[in-house]
Design a protein around this motif. Sequence first.
Motif, PDB file in Angstrom:
ATOM      1  N   ASP A  22     -44.609  58.762  32.824  1.00 11.70           N
ATOM      2  CA  ASP A  22     -45.951  58.198  32.952  1.00 11.70           C
ATOM      3  C   ASP A  22     -45.974  56.848  33.662  1.00 11.70           C
ATOM      4  O   ASP A  22     -47.000  56.168  33.673  1.00 11.70           O
ATOM      5  CB  ASP A  22     -46.618  58.071  31.580  1.00 11.70           C
ATOM      6  N   VAL A  23     -44.857  56.437  34.251  1.00 10.48           N
ATOM      7  CA  VAL A  23     -44.805  55.181  35.003  1.00 10.48           C
ATOM      8  C   VAL A  23     -44.302  55.480  36.408  1.00 10.48           C
ATOM      9  O   VAL A  23     -43.250  56.105  36.574  1.00 10.48           O
ATOM     10  CB  VAL A  23     -43.885  54.144  34.325  1.00 10.48           C
ATOM     11  N   THR A  24     -45.044  55.062  37.399  1.00  7.91           N
ATOM     12  CA  THR A  24     -44.640  55.261  38.781  1.00  7.91           C
ATOM     13  C   THR A  24     -44.890  53.990  39.564  1.00  7.91           C
ATOM     14  O   THR A  24     -45.638  53.106  39.126  1.00  7.91           O
ATOM     15  CB  THR A  24     -45.401  56.437  39.416  1.00  7.91           C
ATOM     16  N   TYR A  25     -44.247  53.897  40.721  1.00  2.00           N
ATOM     17  CA  TYR A  25     -44.468  52.731  41.564  1.00  2.00           C
ATOM     18  C   TYR A  25     -44.668  53.179  42.997  1.00  2.00           C
ATOM     19  O   TYR A  25     -44.284  54.278  43.391  1.00  2.00           O
ATOM     20  CB  TYR A  25     -43.292  51.755  41.453  1.00  2.00           C
ATOM     21  N   MET A  38     -50.150  59.519  32.596  1.00  3.05           N
ATOM     22  CA  MET A  38     -49.513  60.813  32.801  1.00  3.05           C
ATOM     23  C   MET A  38     -50.089  61.512  34.026  1.00  3.05           C
ATOM     24  O   MET A  38     -51.309  61.513  34.231  1.00  3.05           O
ATOM     25  CB  MET A  38     -49.700  61.689  31.567  1.00  3.05           C
ATOM     26  N   PRO A  39     -49.238  62.104  34.834  1.00  4.89           N
ATOM     27  CA  PRO A  39     -49.733  62.836  36.008  1.00  4.89           C
ATOM     28  C   PRO A  39     -50.750  63.905  35.607  1.00  4.89           C
ATOM     29  O   PRO A  39     -50.570  64.610  34.612  1.00  4.89           O
ATOM     30  CB  PRO A  39     -48.468  63.472  36.580  1.00  4.89           C
ATOM     31  N   GLY A  40     -51.832  63.978  36.355  1.00  5.48           N
ATOM     32  CA  GLY A  40     -52.858  64.980  36.098  1.00  5.48           C
ATOM     33  C   GLY A  40     -53.818  64.636  34.987  1.00  5.48           C
ATOM     34  O   GLY A  40     -54.781  65.367  34.762  1.00  5.48           O
ATOM     35  N   SER A  41     -53.591  63.512  34.297  1.00  5.87           N
ATOM     36  CA  SER A  41     -54.438  63.178  33.148  1.00  5.87           C
ATOM     37  C   SER A  41     -55.771  62.580  33.543  1.00  5.87           C
ATOM     38  O   SER A  41     -56.738  62.627  32.774  1.00  5.87           O
ATOM     39  CB  SER A  41     -53.707  62.190  32.237  1.00  5.87           C
ATOM     40  N   GLY A  42     -55.839  61.986  34.734  1.00  6.57           N
ATOM     41  CA  GLY A  42     -57.056  61.298  35.136  1.00  6.57           C
ATOM     42  C   GLY A  42     -57.247  59.955  34.468  1.00  6.57           C
ATOM     43  O   GLY A  42     -58.237  59.275  34.715  1.00  6.57           O
ATOM     44  N   ARG A  43     -56.301  59.547  33.634  1.00  8.10           N
ATOM     45  CA  ARG A  43     -56.392  58.268  32.927  1.00  8.10           C
ATOM     46  C   ARG A  43     -55.193  57.408  33.347  1.00  8.10           C
ATOM     47  O   ARG A  43     -54.049  57.751  33.048  1.00  8.10           O
ATOM     48  CB  ARG A  43     -56.396  58.475  31.409  1.00  8.10           C
ATOM     49  N   TRP A  44     -55.492  56.295  34.022  1.00  3.18           N
ATOM     50  CA  TRP A  44     -54.400  55.495  34.540  1.00  3.18           C
ATOM     51  C   TRP A  44     -54.812  54.043  34.713  1.00  3.18           C
ATOM     52  O   TRP A  44     -55.989  53.723  34.807  1.00  3.18           O
ATOM     53  CB  TRP A  44     -53.895  56.070  35.857  1.00  3.18           C
ATOM     54  N   ILE A  45     -53.795  53.181  34.733  1.00  2.00           N
ATOM     55  CA  ILE A  45     -53.954  51.751  34.923  1.00  2.00           C
ATOM     56  C   ILE A  45     -53.192  51.355  36.186  1.00  2.00           C
ATOM     57  O   ILE A  45     -52.068  51.818  36.415  1.00  2.00           O
ATOM     58  CB  ILE A  45     -53.377  50.959  33.727  1.00  2.00           C
ATOM     59  N   LEU A  46     -53.768  50.491  36.985  1.00  2.00           N
ATOM     60  CA  LEU A  46     -53.096  49.955  38.161  1.00  2.00           C
ATOM     61  C   LEU A  46     -52.600  48.549  37.856  1.00  2.00           C
ATOM     62  O   LEU A  46     -53.369  47.700  37.399  1.00  2.00           O
ATOM     63  CB  LEU A  46     -54.056  49.926  39.355  1.00  2.00           C
ATOM     64  N   VAL A  47     -51.312  48.309  38.096  1.00  2.00           N
ATOM     65  CA  VAL A  47     -50.736  46.982  37.911  1.00  2.00           C
ATOM     66  C   VAL A  47     -50.423  46.416  39.286  1.00  2.00           C
ATOM     67  O   VAL A  47     -49.576  46.945  40.010  1.00  2.00           O
ATOM     68  CB  VAL A  47     -49.466  47.036  37.047  1.00  2.00           C
ATOM     69  N   ASP A  48     -51.121  45.337  39.648  1.00  2.00           N
ATOM     70  CA  ASP A  48     -51.044  44.681  40.942  1.00  2.00           C
ATOM     71  C   ASP A  48     -51.651  45.567  42.033  1.00  2.00           C
ATOM     72  O   ASP A  48     -51.839  46.774  41.845  1.00  2.00           O
ATOM     73  CB  ASP A  48     -49.621  44.263  41.288  1.00  2.00           C
ATOM     74  N   THR A  49     -51.955  44.944  43.174  1.00  2.00           N
ATOM     75  CA  THR A  49     -52.649  45.684  44.235  1.00  2.00           C
ATOM     76  C   THR A  49     -51.965  45.558  45.590  1.00  2.00           C
ATOM     77  O   THR A  49     -52.548  45.918  46.602  1.00  2.00           O
ATOM     78  CB  THR A  49     -54.123  45.228  44.350  1.00  2.00           C
ATOM     79  N   GLY A  50     -50.731  45.067  45.604  1.00  2.00           N
ATOM     80  CA  GLY A  50     -49.916  45.134  46.802  1.00  2.00           C
ATOM     81  C   GLY A  50     -50.349  44.233  47.935  1.00  2.00           C
ATOM     82  O   GLY A  50     -51.133  43.300  47.790  1.00  2.00           O
ATOM     83  N   LYS A  60     -54.696  57.076  48.058  1.00  2.00           N
ATOM     84  CA  LYS A  60     -54.099  58.382  48.358  1.00  2.00           C
ATOM     85  C   LYS A  60     -53.053  58.750  47.303  1.00  2.00           C
ATOM     86  O   LYS A  60     -53.039  59.887  46.788  1.00  2.00           O
ATOM     87  CB  LYS A  60     -53.469  58.366  49.747  1.00  2.00           C
ATOM     88  N   ALA A  61     -52.188  57.817  46.982  1.00  2.00           N
ATOM     89  CA  ALA A  61     -51.149  58.080  45.983  1.00  2.00           C
ATOM     90  C   ALA A  61     -51.757  58.359  44.615  1.00  2.00           C
ATOM     91  O   ALA A  61     -51.313  59.254  43.890  1.00  2.00           O
ATOM     92  CB  ALA A  61     -50.195  56.897  45.905  1.00  2.00           C
ATOM     93  N   ALA A  62     -52.787  57.592  44.254  1.00  2.75           N
ATOM     94  CA  ALA A  62     -53.424  57.785  42.957  1.00  2.75           C
ATOM     95  C   ALA A  62     -54.098  59.155  42.867  1.00  2.75           C
ATOM     96  O   ALA A  62     -54.026  59.829  41.827  1.00  2.75           O
ATOM     97  CB  ALA A  62     -54.442  56.672  42.711  1.00  2.75           C
ATOM     98  N   ARG A  63     -54.747  59.594  43.924  1.00  2.00           N
ATOM     99  CA  ARG A  63     -55.422  60.894  43.905  1.00  2.00           C
ATOM    100  C   ARG A  63     -54.415  62.037  43.820  1.00  2.00           C
ATOM    101  O   ARG A  63     -54.658  63.037  43.135  1.00  2.00           O
ATOM    102  CB  ARG A  63     -56.307  61.036  45.141  1.00  2.00           C
ATOM    103  N   GLU A  64     -53.274  61.879  44.504  1.00  2.00           N
ATOM    104  CA  GLU A  64     -52.236  62.900  44.416  1.00  2.00           C
ATOM    105  C   GLU A  64     -51.684  63.008  42.998  1.00  2.00           C
ATOM    106  O   GLU A  64     -51.319  64.097  42.553  1.00  2.00           O
ATOM    107  CB  GLU A  64     -51.106  62.575  45.391  1.00  2.00           C
ATOM    108  N   ARG A  65     -51.656  61.919  42.312  1.00  4.60           N
ATOM    109  CA  ARG A  65     -51.028  61.885  40.984  1.00  4.60           C
ATOM    110  C   ARG A  65     -52.016  62.140  39.841  1.00  4.60           C
ATOM    111  O   ARG A  65     -51.705  62.828  38.878  1.00  4.60           O
ATOM    112  CB  ARG A  65     -50.345  60.538  40.785  1.00  4.60           C
ATOM    113  N   PHE A  66     -53.221  61.554  39.963  1.00  2.00           N
ATOM    114  CA  PHE A  66     -54.167  61.590  38.843  1.00  2.00           C
ATOM    115  C   PHE A  66     -55.450  62.366  39.125  1.00  2.00           C
ATOM    116  O   PHE A  66     -56.260  62.564  38.224  1.00  2.00           O
ATOM    117  CB  PHE A  66     -54.556  60.160  38.441  1.00  2.00           C
TER     118      PHE A  66
END
Length: 281
Positions: A22-25, A38-50, A60-66
């Motif tokens: 449940d942790v990705t970078y 968790m992948p596919g859960s639709g529930r996620w937190i973003l840490v930092d914005t790059g 794009k990465a978030a939509r692929e994952r969540f």
Amino acid sequence: MQPYSNSGSPDAKRPEDRLPEDVTYLRTMISNVVMVGMPGSGRWILVDTGMPGSTSKIIKAARERFGSEKPLAIVFTHGHFDHSGSIKDLVELFPDVPVYAHELELPFLTGKADYPPGDPTVGGGLMAASAPLYPNKGIDLGTRVQPLPADGSVPFLPDWHWLHTPGHSEGHISLFRSLDGTLIAGDAFITVKQESALAVLTQRREIHGPPTYFTPNWEAARTSVARLAALRPASAVTGHGEPMAGSELTEGLERLHHDFDRLAVPASGRYVDSAHIDPEA
């Protein structure tokens, strides 16, 4: 962005195999953002914005994952330009998503203060020599950013807590989940020699202190590393470099802790004799 597994093997060839499921970078040029959920859960937190210009890559990465769900919240480890570069675009895309940072970081995120300028005199490579070119101006998010809960809890992540780990910035924080020892360290320590353009390009994995050219308080940075080493994290993702896990992480972090002055503090620099900030504040 690749799928991420839960093998947790410190010797895994793929960086993603060193983190829980449940942790990705996601690397944005020279810095990382972290997504927790968790992948596919639709529930996620973003840490930092790059880095600036990373918005489409993050989305794009978030939509692929969540899927199409927006983040529940955005949390800053700190607000340096390479960690807050896409926040203004993201708050426009997600106008009702809360943004959190340590209260001591808020002046830099509300336009009331600027960060100390980068220090090219620390040496170590091209990235350090280029430090005067890096933006140090604060950004103004106004009321969109709010302080993290004072009790150390992390909104929407009940198993996590935040720790004040200053040194690299006054309000720098790290996130820790004691259930499995997962650490999101920000720039309290990193896993690449960020001062060297070659090391950044190759992403050679080794534990280092915070980027020397943007760290104004070495006494506080030393105390923060000691605090994180004492946690003995099982896995960690940092603001720069690849994730680490297992003995590679714990032994490397312990070495950094015990030999911090030699391994992390530059021999010279305008901030080497900086004042103390209490990490418990």
